[in-house]
Design a protein around this motif. Structure first.
Motif, PDB file in Angstrom:
ATOM      1  N   GLU A 173       0.976  -1.095   0.152  1.00  0.00           N
ATOM      2  CA  GLU A 173      -0.059   0.126  -0.008  1.00  0.00           C
ATOM      3  C   GLU A 173       0.937   1.294  -0.015  1.00  0.00           C
ATOM      4  OE1 GLU A 173      -3.069  -0.068   2.967  1.00  0.00           O
ATOM      5  OE2 GLU A 173      -3.049   2.047   3.239  1.00  0.00           O
ATOM      6  N   ILE A 176       2.096   1.882  -3.425  1.00  0.00           N
ATOM      7  CA  ILE A 176       1.187   2.500  -4.296  1.00  0.00           C
ATOM      8  C   ILE A 176       0.945   3.879  -3.983  1.00  0.00           C
ATOM      9  CG2 ILE A 176      -1.250   2.412  -5.034  1.00  0.00           C
ATOM     10  CD1 ILE A 176      -0.956  -0.721  -4.839  1.00  0.00           C
ATOM     11  N   SER A 179       4.304   5.512  -5.158  1.00  0.00           N
ATOM     12  CA  SER A 179       4.870   5.520  -6.384  1.00  0.00           C
ATOM     13  C   SER A 179       3.935   4.677  -7.456  1.00  0.00           C
ATOM     14  CB  SER A 179       6.025   4.618  -6.520  1.00  0.00           C
ATOM     15  OG  SER A 179       6.907   5.021  -5.729  1.00  0.00           O
ATOM     16  N   GLY A 180       2.569   4.521  -6.961  1.00  0.00           N
ATOM     17  CA  GLY A 180       1.731   3.834  -7.840  1.00  0.00           C
ATOM     18  C   GLY A 180       1.171   4.323  -9.253  1.00  0.00           C
ATOM     19  N   GLY A 181       1.564   5.882  -9.256  1.00  0.00           N
ATOM     20  CA  GLY A 181       0.952   6.592 -10.437  1.00  0.00           C
ATOM     21  C   GLY A 181       1.955   6.435 -11.516  1.00  0.00           C
ATOM     22  N   ALA A 182       3.145   5.776 -11.183  1.00  0.00           N
ATOM     23  CA  ALA A 182       4.199   5.560 -12.519  1.00  0.00           C
ATOM     24  C   ALA A 182       3.713   4.333 -13.134  1.00  0.00           C
ATOM     25  CB  ALA A 182       5.520   5.608 -11.862  1.00  0.00           C
ATOM     26  N   TYR A 183       2.813   3.553 -12.706  1.00  0.00           N
ATOM     27  CA  TYR A 183       2.793   2.266 -13.466  1.00  0.00           C
ATOM     28  C   TYR A 183       1.231   1.820 -13.558  1.00  0.00           C
ATOM     29  CZ  TYR A 183       7.501   1.787 -11.702  1.00  0.00           C
ATOM     30  OH  TYR A 183       8.934   2.036 -11.381  1.00  0.00           O
ATOM     31  N   ILE A 267      -3.292  -1.337 -11.021  1.00  0.00           N
ATOM     32  CA  ILE A 267      -2.769  -0.727  -9.999  1.00  0.00           C
ATOM     33  C   ILE A 267      -4.175   0.222  -9.512  1.00  0.00           C
ATOM     34  CG2 ILE A 267      -1.222   1.280  -9.063  1.00  0.00           C
ATOM     35  CD1 ILE A 267       0.915  -0.477  -9.889  1.00  0.00           C
ATOM     36  N   ARG A 268      -4.645   0.869 -10.587  1.00  0.00           N
ATOM     37  CA  ARG A 268      -5.731   1.616 -10.480  1.00  0.00           C
ATOM     38  C   ARG A 268      -6.717   1.160  -9.534  1.00  0.00           C
ATOM     39  NH1 ARG A 268     -10.331   3.238 -13.240  1.00  0.00           N
ATOM     40  NH2 ARG A 268      -9.951   1.966 -14.910  1.00  0.00           N
ATOM     41  N   PHE A 270      -6.439  -1.714  -7.675  1.00  0.00           N
ATOM     42  CA  PHE A 270      -6.037  -2.054  -6.415  1.00  0.00           C
ATOM     43  C   PHE A 270      -5.919  -0.680  -5.512  1.00  0.00           C
ATOM     44  CE2 PHE A 270      -2.992  -3.582  -3.356  1.00  0.00           C
ATOM     45  CZ  PHE A 270      -3.434  -5.108  -3.264  1.00  0.00           C
ATOM     46  N   ALA A 271      -5.749   0.380  -6.194  1.00  0.00           N
ATOM     47  CA  ALA A 271      -5.504   1.599  -5.276  1.00  0.00           C
ATOM     48  C   ALA A 271      -7.038   2.037  -4.887  1.00  0.00           C
ATOM     49  CB  ALA A 271      -4.801   2.521  -5.934  1.00  0.00           C
ATOM     50  N   GLU A 272      -7.790   2.015  -5.672  1.00  0.00           N
ATOM     51  CA  GLU A 272      -9.228   2.273  -5.291  1.00  0.00           C
ATOM     52  C   GLU A 272      -9.995   1.657  -4.522  1.00  0.00           C
ATOM     53  OE1 GLU A 272     -11.250   3.100  -9.379  1.00  0.00           O
ATOM     54  OE2 GLU A 272     -12.242   1.045  -8.993  1.00  0.00           O
ATOM     55  N   SER A 273      -9.493   0.312  -4.324  1.00  0.00           N
ATOM     56  CA  SER A 273     -10.496  -0.749  -3.704  1.00  0.00           C
ATOM     57  C   SER A 273      -9.895  -1.335  -2.502  1.00  0.00           C
ATOM     58  CB  SER A 273     -11.422  -1.596  -4.439  1.00  0.00           C
ATOM     59  OG  SER A 273     -10.241  -2.144  -5.581  1.00  0.00           O
ATOM     60  N   CYS A 274      -8.517  -1.433  -2.439  1.00  0.00           N
ATOM     61  CA  CYS A 274      -7.829  -2.335  -1.307  1.00  0.00           C
ATOM     62  C   CYS A 274      -7.105  -1.481  -0.418  1.00  0.00           C
ATOM     63  CB  CYS A 274      -6.786  -3.305  -2.389  1.00  0.00           C
ATOM     64  SG  CYS A 274      -7.755  -4.167  -3.609  1.00  0.00           S
TER      65      CYS A 274
ATOM     66  N   PRO B  24      10.048   5.708  -8.598  1.00  0.00           N
ATOM     67  CA  PRO B  24       9.820   6.944  -9.060  1.00  0.00           C
ATOM     68  C   PRO B  24       8.650   7.710  -8.027  1.00  0.00           C
ATOM     69  CG  PRO B  24       9.045   5.280 -10.570  1.00  0.00           C
ATOM     70  CD  PRO B  24      10.073   4.756  -9.533  1.00  0.00           C
ATOM     71  N   ALA B  26       5.441   9.217  -7.696  1.00  0.00           N
ATOM     72  CA  ALA B  26       4.280   9.295  -8.526  1.00  0.00           C
ATOM     73  C   ALA B  26       3.056   8.831  -7.736  1.00  0.00           C
ATOM     74  CB  ALA B  26       4.367   8.483  -9.675  1.00  0.00           C
ATOM     75  N   MET B  28      -0.354   8.390  -5.520  1.00  0.00           N
ATOM     76  CA  MET B  28      -1.682   7.834  -5.855  1.00  0.00           C
ATOM     77  C   MET B  28      -2.421   7.654  -4.530  1.00  0.00           C
ATOM     78  SD  MET B  28      -2.465   4.759  -8.486  1.00  0.00           S
ATOM     79  CE  MET B  28      -3.237   5.003  -9.743  1.00  0.00           C
ATOM     80  N   GLU B  29      -3.702   8.424  -5.063  1.00  0.00           N
ATOM     81  CA  GLU B  29      -4.809   8.163  -3.839  1.00  0.00           C
ATOM     82  C   GLU B  29      -4.876   6.708  -3.426  1.00  0.00           C
ATOM     83  OE1 GLU B  29      -7.033  10.873  -2.204  1.00  0.00           O
ATOM     84  OE2 GLU B  29      -4.879  11.843  -2.405  1.00  0.00           O
ATOM     85  N   MET B  30      -5.489   6.411  -2.160  1.00  0.00           N
ATOM     86  CA  MET B  30      -5.771   5.123  -1.833  1.00  0.00           C
ATOM     87  C   MET B  30      -6.760   5.110  -0.806  1.00  0.00           C
ATOM     88  SD  MET B  30      -3.086   1.912  -1.770  1.00  0.00           S
ATOM     89  CE  MET B  30      -3.730   0.290  -1.966  1.00  0.00           C
ATOM     90  N   PRO B  31      -7.941   5.509  -1.116  1.00  0.00           N
ATOM     91  CA  PRO B  31      -8.991   5.555   0.037  1.00  0.00           C
ATOM     92  C   PRO B  31      -9.230   4.352   1.177  1.00  0.00           C
ATOM     93  CG  PRO B  31     -10.094   5.343  -2.195  1.00  0.00           C
ATOM     94  CD  PRO B  31      -8.502   5.381  -2.301  1.00  0.00           C
ATOM     95  N   GLN B  33     -10.959   1.598   2.949  1.00  0.00           N
ATOM     96  CA  GLN B  33     -12.054   0.909   2.721  1.00  0.00           C
ATOM     97  C   GLN B  33     -12.724   0.645   3.911  1.00  0.00           C
ATOM     98  OE1 GLN B  33     -13.176   0.398  -0.773  1.00  0.00           O
ATOM     99  NE2 GLN B  33     -11.421   1.695  -0.643  1.00  0.00           N
TER     100      GLN B  33
END
Lengths: 597, 65
Positions: A173, A176, A179-183, A267-268, A270-274, B24, B26, B28-31, B33
C-alpha cells in the motif's frame, strides 16, 4: 462505486452442482450414522454426532467437487500472448522481511534477465520491511551487487520502510501511495517467488485484453523440495493442483482468489479498492488484517473488478515448507488470519460468493475441531448408551439381539475415504488418458506416487488435526501468534526436535486410546487409524523431514529444469561462492542462457 | 549454514541508500475501505476499550493483564 459483476450461467451451474453434491453426500453420511446410532434409542449425543458428520462430510465433498469441476477439458497453453504496443508500464514488487538476501536478490537477478529476454519492460521494486539493522545492511550490500551485475540502475529499486505498519499489505500500500502513479500494472511476488519473463508477458497481455480484469492469479508450482514431506507436497501441488485450480476458476468465475503473490494487479483498481483499515480491538481478531489477500480479492470484486485465477499460465514458481513443523507454523499464521475473517462476514457491499469464500477459509480450520468433536462425541455416546435389553417383552422365550449395524458404519467409513481418494484417482486417470503423466515419470510411477501421497497424507492427517485444533483453540481464546517471518530452507529435523514438537500429540493419542479401550472397547478399533499416527507423531515429524531421492514424486520441473530455475540456481551458486563476474545473460531464443561464471 | 555474500569492491560497511535506489515518486490516492458496519464498529470499540475483542470470552488460556 461500480456493482460487483454477476456470475455467468456456467459459473452458476458449476456452483449449484457442487453444492448439490456436497449436500447429498452429507445427507447420505448422516442417514448412515443415524441408522446405526439410534438402534438403542435416540439421545443428545446422537444428535450432536449426526450434526457433526453432516458438516464434516459436506466439507470433504466440497473439496471433491472442486476436483471434479476441474477434471473435464484441458486448459490451453497461454505462453505466447504478447502485449499490444505501447507496452503499459509495469513493476514487479518484491516485499521482503528478514529474508536471506543472497537467495532473494539472486532470484531478482534471474527474473530481470528473463524479463528482458522476453522483451518485457518492467521495473523491479524491492520493498523491505526488515527491522534488524544487520540484516538490512546485508540487503543493501546484496542490492549494490544486484545493480552492478544486472546494470539495473534506474529500473531496479530498493526502499526500506521506517515502520512496518500493516505488514506485507501495508508495505505494498505504501508503494502504491508513493509510486503507484508511475505504473499501470504490478506483479506481486513473495521473497521465494520466481516468475519467468514469458509468464509476466502473458499476464500483461491478459490484463490489457480485458479492461475489467483487476487481478489475475497464477498457480505457482512448488519447487526445490528435498525431504519426503516436501517432495510429497510438491508432487501433490504439481499433479493435483492444476485440476483443483481449474475447478476453482470455474466455480468462482469473476470472484476468483488472490493468494498474495505470483499475481498481477491493475494498480488503479487496487488503489481505489484495497486500502485495508485496521480492525477495532486487539489481535487476534482486531488490528491489522493478517490474511489480507482474500480480503483484497473480495474488495476488488466489491468494486466491480474481475478477479481471475488461471492455472494454465506456466513459468510461475515458489518454494514450500520442507517439514511438518514448518508447515504447521505457517498453518498457525493462516489459521489466525482466516479466523479473523469472522469479523468481515458482514462487511458492507461484499458479494455473496466473497462471503462464502470467507466461510470456506474459516471452515478449513474449524473442521479439525469438528472432527475431534465427532470422535469425543462418539466415545461419549458409547459411554451413555443404555445396556441392551434382550427381553423387551416379559415372559419371552427367546432373547432379542440388537441388530448389527456394522454394515452402515463400514459404508460410512468407506464413503468418507472415497471422498478423499476418488478425486485423486480420477485426476491420475485423467492424466494417464491425456498423457500429462509423462512429466511425472509415466503412468505407473505417477500412480505409485499418487498412492504413496494418499497414504502419507492419511497418516499425517491426525497429527495435522491436532496442530490445527490447538491453533483454533489458541486463536478463539484470544492468543495472538503474530506473523513471524518464514524460515525458508529449513529441512531435516533432529529426533530431539521431533520429540519436543510431537510428544504432546502422542500423549493425547495414548490417553484417548486408553480411555476408549477401557470404557468403550468396541469403539477402540475404529479409533486406531487416528490414534496410532498420533502415538507415532515424533517419529512422523522427524522421519518425513529426511531427504528423499528421486525414487518417487517426480515432477516435470525436475526432469526438465525450467530456464528461470536454472538461471536462479547458477546465479545463487555464483553469489554464494563469492565469484565475481557479469550476471547471467538471457537470450531471446531460449529465455535465458548459461551464466558467465 | 547461512551463505555469505562477498561485498562489492566499491562498497564498505558504511553503505548508504542513494537517491536513485528509490522508486519513482508518483503519488496515488488510496482511500481506506470500510469493512465494519458503523454500528458494529462502535460496539466493537466499546468492547475493545473494556478488554479487547474476543470470540469466545469464556475460554481463556491465559490471564490478560
Amino acid at each position: 462505486m461500480r456493482k460487483p459483476l454477476a456470475p455467468d450461467t456456467r459459473t452458476l451451474v458449476v456452483r449449484i452442482l457442487a453444492i448439490t453434491l456436497s449436500v447429498v453426500a452429507a445427507l447420505a453420511a448422516t442417514v448412515l450414522l443415524a441408522e446405526a446410532a439410534i438402534q438403542d434409542g435416540l439421545d443428545a449425543w446422537d444428535v450432536v454426532r449426526s450434526g457433526l458428520i453432516f458438516i464434516t462430510t459436506a466439507w470433504l465433498a466440497w473439496g471433491a467437487s472442486l476436483a471434479f469441476s476441474g477434471l473435464p477439458g484441458r486448459a490451453a497453453r497461454l505462453r505466447d500472448e504478447v502485449p499490444a504496443a505501447p507496452q503499459p508500464p509495469t513493476v514487479v514488487l518484491v516485499p521482503i522481511c528478514n529474508e536471506e538476501p543472497v537467495a532473494t536478490f539472486a532470484r531478482i537477478a534471474a527474473m530481470d534477465a528473463s524479463v528482458q529476454a522476453a522483451g518485457v519492460r518492467a521495473d523491479f521494486a524491492i520493498l523491505s520491511d526488515t527491522r534488524d539493522e544487520a540484516a538490512a545492511l546485508k540487503e543493501r550490500h546484496a542490492y549494490v551487487r544486484l545493480l552492478e551485475e544486472t546494470g539495473g540502475q534506474g529500473r531496479i529499486f530498493y526502499r526500506r520502510r521506517n515502520s512496518n505498519r500493516g505488514r506485507k499489505a501495508g508495505n505494498i500500500e505504501e508503494f502504491i501511495r508513493t509510486s503507484g502513479g508511475a505504473y499501470d500494472f504490478a506483479v506481486i511476488l513473495d521473497a521465494d517467488s520466481l516468475m519467468d519473463g514469458a509468464a509476466i508477458r502473458t499476464m500483461i497481455a491478459r490484463m490489457q485484453a480485458d479492461p475489467q480484469l483487476g487481478l489475475l492469479q497464477t498457480l505457482p508450482r512448488v519447487i526445490g523440495s528435498r525431504s519426503l514431506f516436501g517432495r510429497a507436497m510438491q508432487f501433490a501441488a504439481a499433479f493435483h493442483g492444476p485440476v483443483f485450480t481449474r475447478g476453482l476458476a470455474r466455480m468462482q468465475g469473476h470472484t476468483g482468489p488472490f493468494w498474495g503473490h505470483n499475481a498481477i494487479v491493475r494498480i488503479r483498481a487496487f488503489a481505489e479498492s484495497c486500502a485495508l483499515p485496521e480492525l477495532t480491538g486487539r489481535p487476534p481478531f482486531g488490528g491489522h488484517i493478517l490474511s489480507h489477500d482474500y480480503v483484497e480479492a473480495a474488495l476488488l470484486a466489491r468494486a466491480g473488478w474481475s478477479v481471475r485465477v488461471d492455472g494454465a499460465i506456466e513459468g510461475s514458481y515458489e518454494e514450500g515448507p520442507d517439514n511438518l513443523l514448518a508447515y504447521a507454523r505457517r498453518d498457525r499464521r493462516w489459521c489466525q488470519g482466516n479466523l479473523q475473517h469472522m469479523r468481515l462476514l458482514t462487511a458492507p457491499g461484499l458479494s455473496a460468493w466473497s462471503r462464502f469464500v470467507f466461510v470456506q477459509g474459516i471452515f478449513a480450520y474449524l473442521v479439525s475441531l469438528l472432527w475431534a468433536g465427532f470422535m469425543l462425541a462418539s466415545i461419549a455416546a458409547t459411554l451413555t448408551a443404555p445396556a441392551p435389553d434382550y427381553f423387551p417383552e416379559p415372559h419371552a422365550l427367546f432373547p432379542v439381539f440388537p441388530s448389527d449395524r456394522s454394515k452402515e458404519i463400514t459404508a460410512l467409513v468407506f464413503g468418507i475415504a472415497g471422498l478423499l481418494v476418488l478425486p485423486k484417482v480420477a485426476i491420475w486417470t485423467g492424466a494417464a488418458l491425456s498423457r500429462r503423466d509423462r512429466g511425472f515419470g509415466g503412468t505407473l510411477k505417477a500412480g505409485l506416487s499418487v498412492l504413496t501421497e494418499i497414504a502419507l497424507s492419511s497418516v499425517i492427517a491426525p497429527v495435522m488435526l491436532m496442530y490445527q485444533s490447538r491453533s483454533v483453540l489458541q486463536v478463539l481464546s484470544g492468543r495472538d501468534g503474530g506473523w513471524p517471518a518464514n524460515q525458508r530452507g529449513e529441512g531435516r529435523l533432529r529426533w530431539r526436535d521431533g520429540v519436543q514438537a510431537g510428544l504432546w500429540i502422542s500423549a493425547v493419542g495414548a490417553v484417548t486410546l486408553l480411555v476408549a479401550s477401557s470404557v468403550a472397547p468396541d469403539l477402540a478399533p475404529w479409533l486406531l487409524p487416528v490414534c496410532l499416527p498420533m502415538l507415532a507423531a515424533p517419529a512422523l515429524i522427524t522421519l518425513t523431514s529426511r531427504r528423499l531421492g528421486r525414487s518417487l514424486f517426480d515432477i516435470p520441473e525436475e526432469r526438465d529444469t525450467p530456464e528461470i530455475v536454472r538461471l536462479y540456481t547458477v546465479t545463487h551458486a555464483s553469489w554464494q561462492s563469492g565469484a565475481q563476474g557479469k550476471a547471467p545473460q538471457a537470450t531471446p531464443e531460449t529465455g535465458v542462457a548459461d551464466a558467465a561464471l | 549454514m547461512k551463505p555469505e555474500l562477498e561485498l562489492p569492491s566499491q562498497s564498505d560497511l558504511d553503505i548508504v541508500e542513494a537517491a536513485h535506489w528509490m522508486p519513482p515518486h508518483a503519488p496515488m490516492e488510496m482511500p481506506e475501505q470500510q469493512l465494519e458496519r458503523p454500528r458494529a464498529r462502535a460496539a466493537a470499540r466499546s468492547r475493545a476499550r473494556a478488554r479487547g475483542w474476543r470470540f469466545w470470552p469464556s475460554l481463556s488460556f491465559r490471564q490478560r493483564v
